[in-house]
Design an enzyme around this catalytic site. Structure first.
Site, short mmCIF file in Angstrom:
data_model
loop_
_atom_site.label_atom_id
_atom_site.label_comp_id
_atom_site.label_asym_id
_atom_site.label_seq_id
_atom_site.Cartn_x
_atom_site.Cartn_y
_atom_site.Cartn_z
CD GLU A 171 -2.92 1.22 2.27
OE1 GLU A 171 -2.86 0.37 3.17
OE2 GLU A 171 -3.74 2.14 2.25
N GLY A 224 3.14 2.32 10.50
CA GLY A 224 2.90 1.61 11.76
C GLY A 224 2.69 0.13 11.52
CB ALA A 225 0.72 -2.20 11.50
CG MET A 226 0.15 -3.33 4.78
SD MET A 226 -0.87 -1.91 4.30
CE MET A 226 -2.10 -2.76 3.30
CD GLU A 227 -4.98 -2.12 5.68
OE1 GLU A 227 -4.01 -1.67 6.30
OE2 GLU A 227 -5.67 -1.42 4.91
CG HIS A 274 -6.10 0.60 12.67
ND1 HIS A 274 -6.91 1.72 12.61
CD2 HIS A 274 -5.54 0.47 11.44
CE1 HIS A 274 -6.83 2.24 11.39
NE2 HIS A 274 -6.01 1.50 10.66
CD GLU A 275 -2.88 -1.98 10.61
OE1 GLU A 275 -3.39 -2.22 9.50
OE2 GLU A 275 -2.50 -0.83 10.95
CG HIS A 279 -7.74 -2.00 8.02
ND1 HIS A 279 -8.58 -1.08 7.46
CD2 HIS A 279 -6.65 -1.29 8.43
CE1 HIS A 279 -8.04 0.13 7.53
NE2 HIS A 279 -6.86 0.03 8.12
CD GLU A 323 -6.37 3.28 6.82
OE1 GLU A 323 -6.50 3.18 8.07
OE2 GLU A 323 -5.80 2.40 6.14
ZN LIG Z 1 -5.48 1.54 8.65
#
Ligand SMILES: [Zn+2]
Length: 881
Positions: A126, A266-269, A302-303, A306, A325
């Site tokens: 992403e 931060g992180a990726m879903e 959060h992730e 998603h 988001e």
């Molecule tokens: Zn997100």
């Protein structure tokens, strides 16, 4: 690419692709020197497509082979460049496109596409990273079913992971092995992920609401598995919460999380395979603070969330980024509120919005929650899209009520599952569920800028009528000179003399829904009838809208609300308004060459609240936390002299420390008595520590030997990172004689834990001392620092630029010059990281003339470089416009 050649992408130009990609097979042969990627795409023309060329995105790609239905193409049948592959005349009907590309993951310093982090192969796709792996329709509205085969040396990469479920695996010749993964859920390319490395795993399982057992694993670098326990616990709580609150069940046999150390975000879903910055996975009481624990809980949630809001339903195009988001931030905020204290979470979120999003909305980078054009999508992962996007969802819920909101969510999930959707489609679900026309509400998505609501009141003793006039105005933002009125929900109470809410016999002048006034016009005059005496209005309870409020309540009224309001947020807000008013006035006094002076009644009111045993410690900590120097500068808004702000800020904290010293000391002592208990990262313990450390920080402003000795003792005897780090920061920031020794012993103990080194770097970079810039420059040469690691750069250079207003904003311009040099240097290797750093200049026009000129010189020194990345060129152009 220079800024002149980068095109503007517009929402209005959206068109579906002429071809669909029905199925994707990827075959990765990972070797240290060169990685070969064989991609086979099952392609079919969409209705109405006749012989149109097939044009696929690439980015720095090397094509090795291209074939259609097994036949290698001759050179006149296609055109290939590093950034594009065109098949000039594709077959009529469905066909199979085969491509092989060759990658060099070790040389990929942009950390987009396939790269290496500490020897592990990993991906970040992403927004537009997949095109750095193979040629593709690299856009979110092309959904396909992916099957991935990974082949790699077994000793170097015993763990081979991708999206979906594991299908098969086995050993091969030459010390290699392979694994095949299949993801049954159609997804866009940005959700693709691959990880291969020598990793440890913490394993567990979760049984879903329909009794399906899911295997869970958190993969970390060797030896770190015990530090993944809190992340795993957070994951299981997230899975349960999403079932209980949103009715969402997980949909694969496995769910994997991988922590890597080199990560831009931060992180990726990615579907079934979330890749994380290790900052949001690794924790134990020795290395992580309470804030780190809360961050891990929130980001893991959060992730995971998603999976439905982002993966099962994705965005039609990147203009709709807030669809996934804003909504998912709203969901993780609600989760954290349920896990911890709702009031404390709400205050923290409002503070974050004001400190990060309001300056964006009020400066040159302002853009709508749903932008309508961009040059570089990486620059739109902003506080506006995320945090303001979440506030818009929260307002929607306030506007239509919780029941209609829940029905709207259910409708959205059922109607758009498996699709790439738009904001209009999302909002239509809530309009249908509530029966309310939500077209006026869309202004929140379409227009940038923070509305200012001005409140005037009058009380008619004779008729017992109270009147509020609420007028809204949104300042112009780049490209949007005139603004429409917004739908603004104002949760309110009319506080009577006994502290309870008074009930008027009638309200006229605006729509009222329970405890909420709904503003729709530029101005409303709202009358409240039948009140026994003049109430104190408590407006925007719970921060019911992301607006600025201009209301001239007297100090007496604010002190009354601080003591009595039944709404926790507005109690805190009353205290913050009192503090901010005092700080702005004191800053003006300093600029005028006068000694700052303060009213004592508001400070005494805070003292009374510290004595109130009914209030929890975390809330008290927020009540006595002084608005930051950056907050004050934002309120001053123009002609800002950061040194004057700092002088006023110091004087104000000194006044609190002198006035409330005995109470603050008692808080620290009580915490010391409790410190023998085992550390638990829960809300209650975190609140107690937060209150004690805030009190200690205030006391230390006096520089008293007794207090500084206490800080040194707390540093030496701390049993957890929260207290140790708080004490270290005080020692360093006050320039204490013991600071150097403390820094040395801290590094000796934690120098081999990179995430803790980050804290050590940040404490030094944010010290408001004249020699800080020299120290920061020296630290860029320290063996523990690396320009190649985004966390290190953010911890040192980012902290300097964002958390050290007097030294970043030095009158001699050297702070600006330092940061602009780093941006120029980083732009060549990691443009995304460079562009994020550049954003720290966004409020440069609010400085006094001398500093403004210095900041502009620093910005223009970046501009004269010839080869700027699209990321940096875009931010720079808008910042200087
Ligand atoms: Zn997100």
């Amino acid at each position: 690419m220079s800024q002149e050649t980068s095109p503007i992408i517009r929402l209005a130009d959206y068109k579906p692709t002429p071809y669909a990609i029905d199925k994707v097979d990827l075959d990765f042969d990972l070797t240290p020197e060169a990685t070969l990627v064989a991609a086979t795409l099952a392609i079919s023309p969409r209705a109405g497509t006749f012989g149109e060329p097939l044009v696929l995105n690439g980015d720095e790609l090397t094509l090795v082979r291209v074939a259609i239905d097994g036949r290698d193409l001759s050179e006149d049948e296609y055109e290939a460049s590093p950034s594009q592959l065109t098949i000039k005349v594709p077959p009529n009907g469905a066909f199979r496109l085969e491509m092989t590309t060759r990658l060099d993951p070790a040389a990929n310093t942009k950390l987009m596409g396939l790269y290496r982090s500490s020897g592990t192969w990993c991906t970040q796709c992403e927004a537009e990273g997949f095109r750095r792996i193979t040629y593709y329709y690299d856009r979110p509205d092309v959904l396909s079913v992916f099957t991935v085969k990974i082949t790699a040396p077994k000793t170097e990469a015993p763990i081979l992971l991708s999206n979906g479920n594991p299908v098969s695996s086995g050993d091969l010749d030459d010390g290699k092995h392979f694994a095949v993964w299949h993801d049954p859920w159609p997804k866009p390319s940005y959700l693709f992920a691959l990880v291969a490395g020598d990793l440890d795993a913490l394993e567990d399982d979760f049984t879903t609401m329909n009794g399906r057992k899911v295997k869970l694993a958190v993969y970390v670098e060797k030896g770190n598995a015990p530090k993944a326990a809190y992340a795993m616990d957070s994951l299981k709580r997230s899975m349960k919460w999403d079932e209980d609150v949103f009715g969402r069940e997980y949909d694969l046999d496995v769910f994997n999380v991988v922590a890597v150390s080199d990560f831009n975000m931060g992180a990726m879903e990615n579907k079934g395979l979330n890749v994380f910055n290790d900052k949001y996975v690794l924790a134990d009481p020795e290395i992580a603070t309470d804030a780190d624990y809360a961050g891990i809980e929130a980001v893991i949630a959060h992730e995971y969330f998603h999976n439905w809001t982002g993966d099962r339903i994705t965005c039609r195009d990147w203009f709709q980024l807030c669809l996934k988001e804003g909504l998912t931030v709203f969901r993780d905020q609600e989760f954290s509120s349920d896990m911890r204290s709702r009031a404390v979470k709400r205050i923290s979120d409002a503070r974050l919005l004001r400190s990060q999003q309001f300056p964006e909305d009020g400066g040159p980078l302002a853009h709508p929650v749903r932008p309508e054009q961009y040059k570089e999508i990486n620059n739109f992962y902003t506080a506006t899209v995320y945090e303001k996007g979440a506030e818009v969802i929260r307002m929607l819920k306030t506007l239509i009520g919780g029941d209609a909101f829940a029905r709207g969510m259910d409708l959205y999930f059922s109607r758009h599952d498996g699709e790439a959707a738009t904001i209009e489609q999302f909002i239509a679900c809530f309009a249908e569920a509530s029966g309310r026309d939500l077209e006026p509400f869309m202004v929140w998505y379409r227009e940038a800028g923070t509305p200012i609501v001005t409140v005037e009141e009058s009380w008619d003793e004779a008729s017992h009528r109270f009147t509020l006039t609420l007028t809204q105005e949104t300042p112009a933002t780049p490209g949007q000179q005139t603004k429409k009125p917004r739908v603004i929900p104002v949760r309110f109470g009319l506080v009577g003399p006994d502290g309870g809410d008074m009930q008027p016999s009638g309200i006229a002048g605006a729509e009222v829904n329970g405890d909420t006034l709904i503003l729709t016009q530029p101005s409303h005059t709202v009358t409240f009838e039948g009140l026994a005496s003049r109430p104190v209005p408590s407006l925007f309870r719970g921060f019911s809208a992301p607006v600025k409020v201009r209301q001239s309540l007297s100090s007496a009224d604010l002190i009354f609300l601080l003591a009595n309001d039944t709404d926790s947020f507005n109690r805190w807000q009353a205290g913050t308004t009192l503090a901010m008013t005092a700080l702005v006035k004191a800053t003006q006094q300093v600029r005028a060459g006068q000694a700052p002076s303060f009213e004592l009644a508001p400070i005494d009111a805070l003292g009374s609240l510290l004595d109130d045993t009914a209030l929890d410690a975390a809330f008290k900590a927020l009540l006595i936390a002084v608005p930051s120097e950056n907050d004050v500068a934002r309120e001053v808004a123009e002609n800002v002299d950061p040194d004057a702000v700092a002088t006023a800020h110091q004087a104000y904290r000194r006044t609190i420390a002198d006035r409330l010293g005995a109470r603050l000391k008692a808080i620290v002592e009580a915490d010391g008595a409790a410190a023998g208990q085992p550390y638990v990262p829960d809300a209650a313990g975190a609140g107690r520590r937060s209150l004690a450390n805030t009190a200690l920080d205030l006391l230390s402003i006096t520089g008293s030997q007794e207090i500084m000795a206490l800080v040194r003792r707390r540093f030496e005897t701390a049993t957890n990172m929260t207290d140790r780090m708080a004490a270290l920061t005080i020692l360093v920031h006050r320039g204490d004689a013991g600071a150097e020794a403390a820094l040395a012993s801290f590094f000796e103990r934690f120098g081999n834990v990179p995430l803790v080194v980050d804290k050590w770097l940040s404490a030094q970079a944010s010290a408001p001392l004249a020699n800080t810039l020299d120290k920061v420059l020296a630290l860029t040469q320290h063996p523990a620092f690396s320009f190649g690691n985004p966390n290190r750069v953010r911890a040192l250079v980012g902290a300097f630029a964002t958390s050290n207003p007097t030294q970043f904003g030095r009158a001699d311009g050297k702070g600006f010059g330092f940061v602009s040099n780093i941006i120029s240097r980083l732009d060549a290797t990691n443009p995304q990281l460079a562009a994020r750093l550049l954003v720290t200049f966004r409020s440069w026009r609010s400085y006094e003339p001398k500093r403004r000129a210095q900041a502009e010189t620093a910005l223009r020194s970046i501009q004269i470089k010839e080869q700027l990345s699209r990321d940096v060129a875009d931010i720079l152009e808008r910042t200087l416009a």
